[in-house]
Every structure is written in structure tokens, then in C-alpha cells.
Write a protein that holds these residues in place. Structure first.
Motif, PDB file in Angstrom:
ATOM      1  N   ALA A   3       7.600  -7.818  -7.012  1.00  0.00           N
ATOM      2  CA  ALA A   3       6.966  -6.948  -7.997  1.00  0.00           C
ATOM      3  C   ALA A   3       6.664  -5.578  -7.397  1.00  0.00           C
ATOM      4  N   VAL A   4       6.211  -5.545  -6.149  1.00  0.00           N
ATOM      5  CA  VAL A   4       5.937  -4.265  -5.482  1.00  0.00           C
ATOM      6  C   VAL A   4       7.224  -3.462  -5.308  1.00  0.00           C
ATOM      7  N   LEU A   5       8.299  -4.137  -4.886  1.00  0.00           N
ATOM      8  CA  LEU A   5       9.571  -3.435  -4.697  1.00  0.00           C
ATOM      9  C   LEU A   5      10.100  -2.894  -6.023  1.00  0.00           C
ATOM     10  N   ALA A   6       9.934  -3.660  -7.086  1.00  0.00           N
ATOM     11  CA  ALA A   6      10.371  -3.184  -8.399  1.00  0.00           C
ATOM     12  C   ALA A   6       9.570  -1.955  -8.818  1.00  0.00           C
ATOM     13  N   LEU A   7       8.271  -1.953  -8.538  1.00  0.00           N
ATOM     14  CA  LEU A   7       7.442  -0.787  -8.838  1.00  0.00           C
ATOM     15  C   LEU A   7       7.926   0.429  -8.062  1.00  0.00           C
ATOM     16  N   GLU A   8       8.170   0.248  -6.766  1.00  0.00           N
ATOM     17  CA  GLU A   8       8.592   1.374  -5.928  1.00  0.00           C
ATOM     18  C   GLU A   8       9.951   1.916  -6.343  1.00  0.00           C
ATOM     19  N   ALA A   9      10.823   1.035  -6.831  1.00  0.00           N
ATOM     20  CA  ALA A   9      12.150   1.478  -7.254  1.00  0.00           C
ATOM     21  C   ALA A   9      12.063   2.460  -8.416  1.00  0.00           C
ATOM     22  N   GLY A  10      10.988   2.379  -9.198  1.00  0.00           N
ATOM     23  CA  GLY A  10      10.823   3.278 -10.333  1.00  0.00           C
ATOM     24  C   GLY A  10      10.042   4.531 -10.014  1.00  0.00           C
ATOM     25  N   LEU A  11       9.597   4.680  -8.767  1.00  0.00           N
ATOM     26  CA  LEU A  11       8.829   5.862  -8.369  1.00  0.00           C
ATOM     27  C   LEU A  11       9.745   6.942  -7.821  1.00  0.00           C
ATOM     28  N   SER A  12       9.313   8.178  -7.928  1.00  0.00           N
ATOM     29  CA  SER A  12      10.051   9.293  -7.344  1.00  0.00           C
ATOM     30  C   SER A  12       9.788   9.349  -5.848  1.00  0.00           C
ATOM     31  N   ALA A  13      10.606  10.116  -5.127  1.00  0.00           N
ATOM     32  CA  ALA A  13      10.400  10.281  -3.686  1.00  0.00           C
ATOM     33  C   ALA A  13       9.029  10.879  -3.407  1.00  0.00           C
ATOM     34  N   GLU A  14       8.597  11.784  -4.241  1.00  0.00           N
ATOM     35  CA  GLU A  14       7.278  12.391  -4.055  1.00  0.00           C
ATOM     36  C   GLU A  14       6.169  11.359  -4.226  1.00  0.00           C
ATOM     37  N   GLN A  15       6.308  10.473  -5.220  1.00  0.00           N
ATOM     38  CA  GLN A  15       5.289   9.448  -5.440  1.00  0.00           C
ATOM     39  C   GLN A  15       5.243   8.439  -4.300  1.00  0.00           C
ATOM     40  N   ARG A  16       6.383   8.210  -3.636  1.00  0.00           N
ATOM     41  CA  ARG A  16       6.422   7.251  -2.522  1.00  0.00           C
ATOM     42  C   ARG A  16       6.021   7.890  -1.200  1.00  0.00           C
ATOM     43  N   GLY A  17       6.008   9.218  -1.128  1.00  0.00           N
ATOM     44  CA  GLY A  17       5.716   9.871   0.135  1.00  0.00           C
ATOM     45  C   GLY A  17       6.957  10.224   0.919  1.00  0.00           C
ATOM     46  N   GLY A  18       8.118  10.190   0.278  1.00  0.00           N
ATOM     47  CA  GLY A  18       9.359  10.557   0.952  1.00  0.00           C
ATOM     48  C   GLY A  18      10.537   9.763   0.429  1.00  0.00           C
ATOM     49  N   ARG A  19      11.713  10.330   0.592  1.00  0.00           N
ATOM     50  CA  ARG A  19      12.945   9.684   0.115  1.00  0.00           C
ATOM     51  C   ARG A  19      13.165   8.340   0.789  1.00  0.00           C
ATOM     52  N   GLN A  20      12.734   8.195   2.035  1.00  0.00           N
ATOM     53  CA  GLN A  20      13.003   6.990   2.812  1.00  0.00           C
ATOM     54  C   GLN A  20      11.801   6.058   2.918  1.00  0.00           C
ATOM     55  N   ALA A  21      10.738   6.324   2.163  1.00  0.00           N
ATOM     56  CA  ALA A  21       9.519   5.514   2.266  1.00  0.00           C
ATOM     57  C   ALA A  21       9.569   4.332   1.310  1.00  0.00           C
ATOM     58  N   TYR A  22       9.515   3.133   1.869  1.00  0.00           N
ATOM     59  CA  TYR A  22       9.479   1.892   1.083  1.00  0.00           C
ATOM     60  C   TYR A  22       8.643   0.866   1.837  1.00  0.00           C
ATOM     61  N   THR A  23       8.071  -0.060   1.090  1.00  0.00           N
ATOM     62  CA  THR A  23       7.307  -1.150   1.701  1.00  0.00           C
ATOM     63  C   THR A  23       8.281  -2.211   2.219  1.00  0.00           C
ATOM     64  N   ASP A  24       8.169  -2.531   3.500  1.00  0.00           N
ATOM     65  CA  ASP A  24       9.059  -3.520   4.102  1.00  0.00           C
ATOM     66  C   ASP A  24       8.380  -4.858   4.374  1.00  0.00           C
ATOM     67  N   PHE A  25       7.053  -4.897   4.327  1.00  0.00           N
ATOM     68  CA  PHE A  25       6.364  -6.169   4.522  1.00  0.00           C
ATOM     69  C   PHE A  25       5.035  -6.114   3.786  1.00  0.00           C
ATOM     70  N   LEU A  26       4.490  -7.273   3.565  1.00  0.00           N
ATOM     71  CA  LEU A  26       3.270  -7.371   2.778  1.00  0.00           C
ATOM     72  C   LEU A  26       2.521  -8.624   3.205  1.00  0.00           C
ATOM     73  N   GLY A  27       1.217  -8.528   3.220  1.00  0.00           N
ATOM     74  CA  GLY A  27       0.382  -9.703   3.374  1.00  0.00           C
ATOM     75  C   GLY A  27      -0.270 -10.005   2.037  1.00  0.00           C
ATOM     76  N   VAL A  28      -0.195 -11.232   1.607  1.00  0.00           N
ATOM     77  CA  VAL A  28      -0.801 -11.641   0.342  1.00  0.00           C
ATOM     78  C   VAL A  28      -1.861 -12.692   0.651  1.00  0.00           C
TER      79      VAL A  28
END
Length: 869
Positions: free
Chosen positions: A426-451
Motif C-alpha cells: 500500500a505504501v509503494l502504491a501511494l508513492e508511485a502516485g506521488l511526484s518527485a517533489e512530493q517524494r523528496g527526489g526522483r530516486q527517493a522511494y521506501t525500501d523497507f518498513l517496520g509494521v
């Protein structure tokens, strides 16, 4: 990093405390200094922590010393040696040509990642203890983006060895992960360093703010991931932009307030309706807290009985006075601890509660993968934090609370796995719909998560309820659990992969993409339609391909930067053609980074062309040896060593056949039954089991008549002629070994099993990966394939080696000096997350492929069922 909610009875900080912007601490601004003499232990203090050209003030240096001492304390407690200071002899390296995984943050948080990185990519996992050890430089040709350089760091190596290193010139970072926190100071420095980089980043301030918004993440998990979350009532003046216009959720109610004045009646009405609603189920208490990144680390939390409607409403009203835009106050159900039946008599002592933290990582194809589950166990009537409880495995934690039945424990683990992986999806799907500016950069993505989960009962079934997401505490908890087994003793964790293993693999994979983006490569020979994946992958990786191809109408001619129509089928003229092609490349002004081929017919020409252009490749002589099957075997039979064991142990007696006289001589030299095949053939065309001399003559005559040139059967190597060979038939199981070599060193090997072939034509009937062989037999095959490649002089590239495993050990069938064909590339990518095509392209550019040292298969594949098993 996000703090875990303590289910306590007191505020974590008083409501009247000073503004958050004045918070002191290493990542929160202010003027606080670290505590003195905080870490027990003994290590050298006279180490070179100053960074040349980037001096630190007294306060900043005090924190750098603090984190260095914390690192030494962590290493010491894990039974690992002290860091050695090599800063007086700067590392030079290969600027811009090497993987550099860089972490800026607390050593205790990221130690598990750092140690795993030292195993998977020795010397390339770096820890920066100060932002001053890094610098950003504007990226040429990429407006608004910057290259990150590291001048000083602690490097990690196998066995937990660490070195304090200076880099001259500075190393270019290919993957960056920063520990981010609120307030000005180092947190803001880390956030600024991570913003708008050309290299991949695994965290940014922008993404961290999204994950720290509990209201946003709960709605995301509930609606997009189908994950159970606590019943929640939220009050806000201005909801976060990503929540505006969203669909309502039955367990999440959002109340938008029109202002700070005159809201008492509405708040009391909403609170009363919520506390009396069925959504709270059996919960007897509710927690009140603020949802905002600004409050991270200073959570005001209070727990009240569900019946105290007035007290809950008054607490909400007090917090509402402190809210800013896009912040909210949450009233949520406190999940009661599951009352598990203890076998026999009731367990003495207070009732226990279990808190579950699941680490989930993004893997190949953006697929979430549960990496590790770690639990905290404590009194149900006290705050339960991971950092205030010894880490436990899920099995041990549940057993301590009275649940020891294997089937029930397995069901809980499946529920945690499903929910955790759905959360990251769900987090990755959210990030896929964000702009580079909203993510903090073209290459910024979440690679791990603690739940974080609490167990509750829903419909008579134990169900994990997601409380929150966190970025670093999960790794620290898993690292603490793994370090319980740091000393050499048997234990349940001994054979498990580290929690950080998939994360480090993702770091390496994204680093490889970063290094290769924009590289110019010449491909010799386009191959058939089965190779269409090459052009699709090149586009995904950002490679710029130029193609040399005989067919002017080849489908790939429209998919490349430059198409050079050139007849590459006349192999007797390969040396001349290589010189002509080199002239064409220079005439067109192509600035190539590498040149390679995956098409059998063009491998020797490619090696000669690389030689002409001064590009990396295995020597042409080695390619010729591997290309002609009889020469391969006869050459290796003569390689007696040293070192031992020598390649000759794996070679098979054979005879080359060019005429009937050669056949007659061969039947007296090679034991029958034997195998006849084309010298330069591919795809098992022309291969046959022959049991006596008449069958040998008959098959030779048939091939000489029916397969005379390329037009008779395109794509099987007849451009090199139709010469044959007779080799001894070897009994045993058949296997493929796909190798990645760089500079004569083995970087990776992948073994697959082939089922019994259909005789007499040796038609393949089945295959599977990973191998079902015992580890020792698998290792024998890998080493045999490696020694045979080295024995032929194949030092750089991706190679496919076919062997049989006999009772006397591995025997060589043939070497294909290119990546494996058919399904092998796809299978290895699916199971191990390693793309042999990208590895081959990196080797062709003189770059060491960024590959995990010990990749583990995550499933099982066989033809007709290319899916997880």
C-alpha cells in the motif's frame, strides 16, 4: 525513525512543554551535548574523526565522537573487533566505477544493515557518523539534482571487520539511507543531504513525514491494504492533502473542525458517539495522541477508561489547541491483550502482552517480502516498548503467553506476513502516485518498513492489528535479536538470513541501475524475437544501445540509438570485420562505455571488436576455445594444474569430425556409446546418442547432407560450418551453472537441474531452480564450472556452463560464453533478484556487478509454472 506507542498511563511529555522546534538532541537541533562516559568498554580514543576540508564545531564534533563510541560499544557487545583507523592512508578506489552504499545515522539503529552489507559487498557499505563527512555537488546535465560524495566513513567487511577510511578523491554514493528526525540541526542536515539526489535513496524527509502521519497511514492500510487497524476517531482543522476527498472507512472517522473556537459541543458529541459505538469492540480503554511528523519523538499520549467520556473529550480539546495545519488528534481503541489459555494450570504472575514488529522489504519487481518478525513481551498493565524488552522470536513470545501449538503459531505468522506485506504494498502504491517533489527526489522511494502489531481476537481468530509504521526501530530490534546468537554457538537463528539481507540486496540492485543509467553500449547481433526482453530491459535501465546486425529489417533496428547494418555472418573474416566495425564506430563518433553480445554466432567477433576499441572483454582466444566444443574439451584435458583440483578432472574425451575418415578414426578412440553433435551448434540441434560405428557414420552423413549452412536452420551456429565431434557418453544428472565473473573472480553462481532428456536426440523434458542437490554437490558443480571457465581464459563476463554430475564428480558438457538462454535469465531474476543481462552489461563497461555475495532463492520454479511455489 518512529517511536513505538507506549500503552502507558502518563504523558510522554507535558502539554505545556516548550515548542518542539526547541527540542534538544542529536537529530533535533538545540544546543544539547551528548552525555559523557555513557558507553562502557575500552577502545582507542586517538582516531582521526576530523574530515579534511570540512571542519566541525565543538558541539558537532562531540556528537561525532559520541556516535563513534556508540559504534564501538555495539561492535564490542556483538563480539566483533574494534574499528581500525586507516585514515592516514586514504583509499583511492576507482572514482565513479564502484558501488558505494552509504548510511548516515545511528550505528545502533543500522548495525544489522551495515554488517550484512559488509558480507554482501565488502568495503562498499559505508557508515557516516557526521553530515560533515558528506558533500553535495550539482549534477552536470541534471538541473535541480545533485551528486552525493563521501570523503570519510567507516567501511564494513566480512567477519564484522570495520575500518575508518578517508577517500581521495571522494567516492560517489550510489545508494543513500539517512536516519531522519524532527527539528533543525543534524536531522535537517540529513534531510537536505537526501533531497533531490541522482543516486537512489531509501528515505527522505518528505516520505518520512507521510509515514509518521498515523491518520494517513491507517487509512492507507485499511483501505488499500485490507489490514486491520484500531478503531480510530480523528479531529483536524485541515486534513492532510492526501486524505482530502478520500473514501470513508468503517473503523476510521475523520471530523473536520471549522476553527479553534466553539468546538466543545461537537467534540464532546463525537467522542461520546465513538466511545459508545460497536467499532471499539471489547476495548475497555482508549488512547489519545497527536498524529504529526512534528510531534515525532515527543508523543503526548494518555490512556483513559472508555467510560470516562468527559475526561477523554477534555483531553482532546487541550491537544486541539496545539495543532497546526494537517495535524490531527486521534482517539483510538487500546487493543486488549489476547488471553491465551495456558496449558495445565494458569501461568503464575501478571498477565502478559505481546507486541510484534515485522520487517518487510521491497524486492525485485517492487514486491514486498517479509524479512523477519521480532517480538516484545511484557506486563499487560505496563507500557510495552521494544527497547524496554528483550527481543524474542514469534514462537518464543507466543509460547511465553500460553500459545505453543505449532498450527496456531504458524497461522499467526501467516497473518503477520500477509498484513505486513500488504502494508508495504500500500505504501509503494501511494508513492508511485506521488511526484518527485512530493517524494523528496526522483530516486527517493521506501525500501523497507517496520509494521507494529498487537494480537487481538476477531471472529474467534487471532488477528494482528497494525498500530503504526516505523523506519529504523524495527531494524534495531531485529539486530538485537540476531546479536543474541553473535557468539559461535548453535541456535535457532544460526541458519536464518539476516533481517537486513533483502534490504541490502535492494540497495545493490538500485545501485547497479544508478551506475548504468545512461551508459552507451554496442550490441553485436540482435538475435531472434526471443531476445526482445533485451530491448525492454535496456529501456527500463536507462541504457543507450547501439546495434550491429546483418538483417536490415531487424525488429530492434527501431529500438536503438544507432543501427549499423553490417554482415556479421562470414566468420572466416572476423578479424577484418572487427577492424572495419571499429572504423565505423569511430566514424560515427560513438562514445562507447562497453560492447557485448548474447548471440552465439557473434561472440568471437565481439571479443575482437572490443580488442580493437580498447573495451573490456575476455580475450578472443578464450572465446574461440569456448566456441568450439572439441577444442574446449581437449584444451582442458591438458590443464593438469597446479592448482588442484585442475580443470582436466572435468573434461571429457572427444574427437573432432570433419570427414568420414575422422569418423572412422574417432570410433576407435572414443568409447561407445557416445554423443555426436555440431561443433558450433546450439539448441541441441543435431545432437544424437550413437551406440556403434554404423550409427556414427549414418548420423554424420545425415548432418553433412541436411545442415550445410545457415539457411538450412537459422540461429543454431551453422554460419561457423557444420563440423561435428564425437564425445564419450557420460551417465549422470544434467545441470546448468550460470556464472558471473569479473577480473577472474567468481561473483555469483546459479545452479539449475535438468530432467532426464529424451533419447536419442537429448531433447530437454524438464528443469527446475533452485537445485535440489545437497550443498556439497552444488558447490562441486559451481567450482567445476568456474575452473573450466578459468582454464579456457574466460575471466570477465556472464557464462552458461552445462555439466553432468556423475558418481565420480562433475563432467563438462560444454561452455556457452554468454548468459544462459531460454528461461534461465527470467528464472534467476525471479528467484534471486539478479538480472544476468544487467550483470553482463556492467562487466562490458568494466564495472564490477553489484551482486549479493550469497543470494538465496525465494521460491521454486519449473517450466509451465513460472510462479512462486
Amino acid at each position: 525513525m518512529l517511536s513505538l506507542d507506549p500503552l502507558g498511563l502518563y504523558w510522554d511529555c507535558p502539554l505545556g512543554s516548550k515548542d518542539l522546534e526547541e527540542e534538544e538532541g542529536p537529530w533535533g537541533g538545540g544546543s544539547g551535548l551528548p552525555p559523557q562516559g555513557y558507553f562502557p568498554g575500552s577502545w582507542r580514543q586517538d582516531v582521526g574523526l576530523d574530515c579534511r576540508g570540512s571542519p566541525e564545531g565543538a558541539e558537532a564534533r562531540a556528537w561525532t565522537v559520541y556516535y563513534y563510541s556508540l559504534l564501538q560499544s555495539c561492535l564490542q557487545q556483538a563480539g566483533l573487533p574494534e574499528t581500525q583507523d586507516r585514515s592516514q592512508a586514504p583509499r583511492t578506489g576507482r572514482p565513479g566505477m564502484e558501488v558505494t552504499l552509504c548510511i548516515l545515522g545511528s550505528p545502533s539503529t543500522f548495525l544489522s544493515v551495515l554488517l550484512e552489507g559488509g558480507v554482501q559487498s565488502p568495503g562498499n557499505m559505508l557508515l557516516c557518523l557526521s553530515p560533515a563527512w558528506l558533500m553535495k555537488m550539482p549534477a552536470p546535465g541534471q538541473p535541480g539534482e545533485a551528486t552525493l560524495l563521501v570523503s570519510k566513513a567507516v567501511s564494513f567487511h566480512p567477519g564484522g571487520l570495520t575500518f575508518l577510511d578517508d577517500f581521495v578523491p571522494p567516492r560517489r554514493v550510489t545508494y543513500f539511507l539517512a536516519g531522519l528526525g524532527p527539528g533543525p540541526g543534524r536531522g535537517w542536515e540529513a534531510a537536505e543531504l537526501a533531497r533531490n539526489l541522482t543516486c537512489p535513496t531509501g528515505a527522505s524527509a518528505e516520505l518520512a513525514r507521510l509515514l509518521e502521519d498515523r491518520l494517513l497511514t491507517r487509512r492507507l492500510l485499511a483501505q488499500q491494504g485490507g489490514v486491520a487497524v484500531p478503531a480510530t476517531l480523528a479531529f483536524t482543522y485541515t486534513p492532510p492533502a492526501l486524505l482530502q476527498g478520500g473514501d470513508a472507512s468503517p473503523r476510521l472517522r475523520l471530523v473536520e473542525l471549522s476553527g479553534k473556537e466553539g468546538q466543545e459541543a461537537l467534540v464532546k458529541e463525537e467522542v461520546g458517539a465513538f466511545l459508545h459505538s460497536e467499532a471499539l469492540g471489547d476495548a475497555m480503554q482508549v488512547a489519545i495522541k497527536v498524529s504529526s511528523w512534528r510531534w515525532q519523538g515527543r508523543q503526548a499520549l494518555r490512556v483513559h477508561p472508555r467510560a470516562e467520556v468527559g475526561t477523554v473529550a477534555d483531553t482532546v480539546l487541550v491537544l486541539l489547541e496545539k495543532l497546526e495545519e494537517e495535524e490531527s488528534v486521534l482517539v483510538e481503541a487500546v487493543c486488549p491483550p489476547v488471553r491465551l489459555p495456558f496449558p495445565g494450570s494458569p501461568q503464575p504472575g501478571p498477565e502478559l502482552a505481546v507486541r510484534i514488529c515485522a520487517v518487510v522489504c521491497r524486492t525485485q519487481g517492487d514486491r514486498p517480502l517479509l524479512s523477519k518478525v521480532v517480538c516484545a513481551v511484557g506486563r499487560a498493565d505496563h507500557p510495552l516498548r521494544h527497547q524496554s524488552s528483550l527481543p524474542r522470536t514469534l514462537e518464543v513470545a507466543l509460547a511465553q503467553c500460553g500459545l505453543g501449538e505449532a498450527a496456531q503459531v504458524a497461522a499467526v505468522r501467516r497473518g503477520v506476513k500477509t498484513a505486513a506485506e500488504a502494508a508495504l504494498a500500500a505504501v509503494l502504491a501511494l508513492e508511485a502516485g506521488l511526484s518527485a517533489e512530493q517524494r523528496g527526489g526522483r530516486q527517493a522511494y521506501t525500501d523497507f518498513l517496520g509494521v507494529d502489531f498487537m494480537l487481538t481476537v476477531a471472529g474467534g481468530v487471532l488477528t494482528p492489528v497494525a498500530l503504526e509504521l516505523n523506519l529504523g526501530l524495527c531494524l534495531e530490534a531485529c539486530g538485537a535479536l540476531e546479536r543474541l546468537w553473535a557468539a559461535p554457538r548453535p541456535g535457532p537463528m544460526a541458519d536464518e538470513a539476516a533481517a537486513a539481507a533483502p534490504l541490502v540486496e535492494t540497495m545493490l540492485r538500485r545501485s547497479a541501475r544508478s551506475l548504468m543509467e545512461g551508459k552507451q553500449l554496442l550490441v553485436v547481433g540482435g538475435g531472434g524475437f526471443s531476445k526482445k526482453f533485451v530491448w525492454q530491459a535496456a529501456r527500463d535501465y536507462g541504457l543507450k544501445l547501439h546495434l550491429v546486425e546483418s538483417d536490415p529489417n531487424h525488429f530492434a533496428s527501431q529500438l536503438v540509438q544507432t543501427f549499423i547494418h553490417f554482415d556479421v555472418t562470414e566468420h572466416r573474416r572476423d578479424e577484418d570485420n572487427a577492424r572495419l566495425l571499429a572504423e565505423l564506430v569511430r566514424a560515427r563518433g560513438l562514445q562507447l562505455d562497453g560492447c557485448f553480445s548474447y548471440w552465439d554466432d557473434c561472440l568471437v567477433l565481439t571479443a575482437l571488436l572490443c580488442q580493437e576499441l580498447g573495451l573490456p572483454c575476455s580475450p578472443p582466444a578464450a572465446m574461440r576455445l569456448a566456441k568450439q566444443k572439441s577444442r574446449t574439451q581437449l584444451h582442458l584435458l591438458c590443464r593438469q594444474g597446479p592448482p588442484w583440483p585442475s580443470p582436466s578432472l572435468h573434461a571429457v574425451p572427444c574427437c573432432p569430425l570433419e570427414n568420414e575418415a575422422d569418423v572412422e578414426r574417432a570410433v576407435h578412440l572414443v568409447p561407445l556409446p557416445g554423443v555426436m553433435k555440431l561443433e558450433f551448434g546450439a539448441g541441441a540441434v543435431g545432437v544424437r546418442l550413437v551406440e556403434d560405428a554404423p550409427q556414427c557414420h549414418e548420423h554424420f552423413s545425415r548432418i553433412a547432407r541436411d545442415l550445410q549452412g545457415e539457411a538450412d536452420h537459422p540461429g543454431i551456429g551453422l554460419g561457423w560450418g557444420n563440423a561435428m565431434l564425437l564425445m564419450e557418453f557420460i551417465e549422470g544428472t544434467e545441470h546448468d551453472v550460470d556464472l558471473v565473473l569479473f577480473g577472474g573472480r567468481l561473483l555469483a553462481a546459479f545452479v539449475s537441474d535438468n530432467g532426464p532428456t529424451r533419447l536419442p536426440g537429448f531433447t530437454e523434458t524438464a528443469a527446475c531452480m533452485p537445485t535440489g542437490l545437497a550443498p556439497e554437490q552444488e558447490a562441486q558443480l559451481v567450482q567445476a564450472a568456474f575452473r573450466c571457465c578459468l582454464g579456457c581464459g574466460l575471466l570477465d563476463g556472464v557464462f552458461n556452463v552445462e555439466l553432468k554430475l556423475t558418481r565420480a564428480g562433475p563432467r563438462l558438457i560444454e561452455i556457452n560464453p554468454r548468459m544462459g538462454g531460454f528461461y534461465l535469465r527470467d528464472w534467476i531474476l525471479e528467484l534471486y533478484g539478479v538480472d544476468l543481462l544487467l550483470a553482463a552489461a556492467m562487466v562490458a563497461c568494466g564495472l564490477q556487478p553489484a551482486l549479493p555475495a550469497h543470494p538465496r532463492a525465494r521460491g521454486h520454479l519449473e517450466p509451465g509454472n513460472n510462479a512462486w511455489k
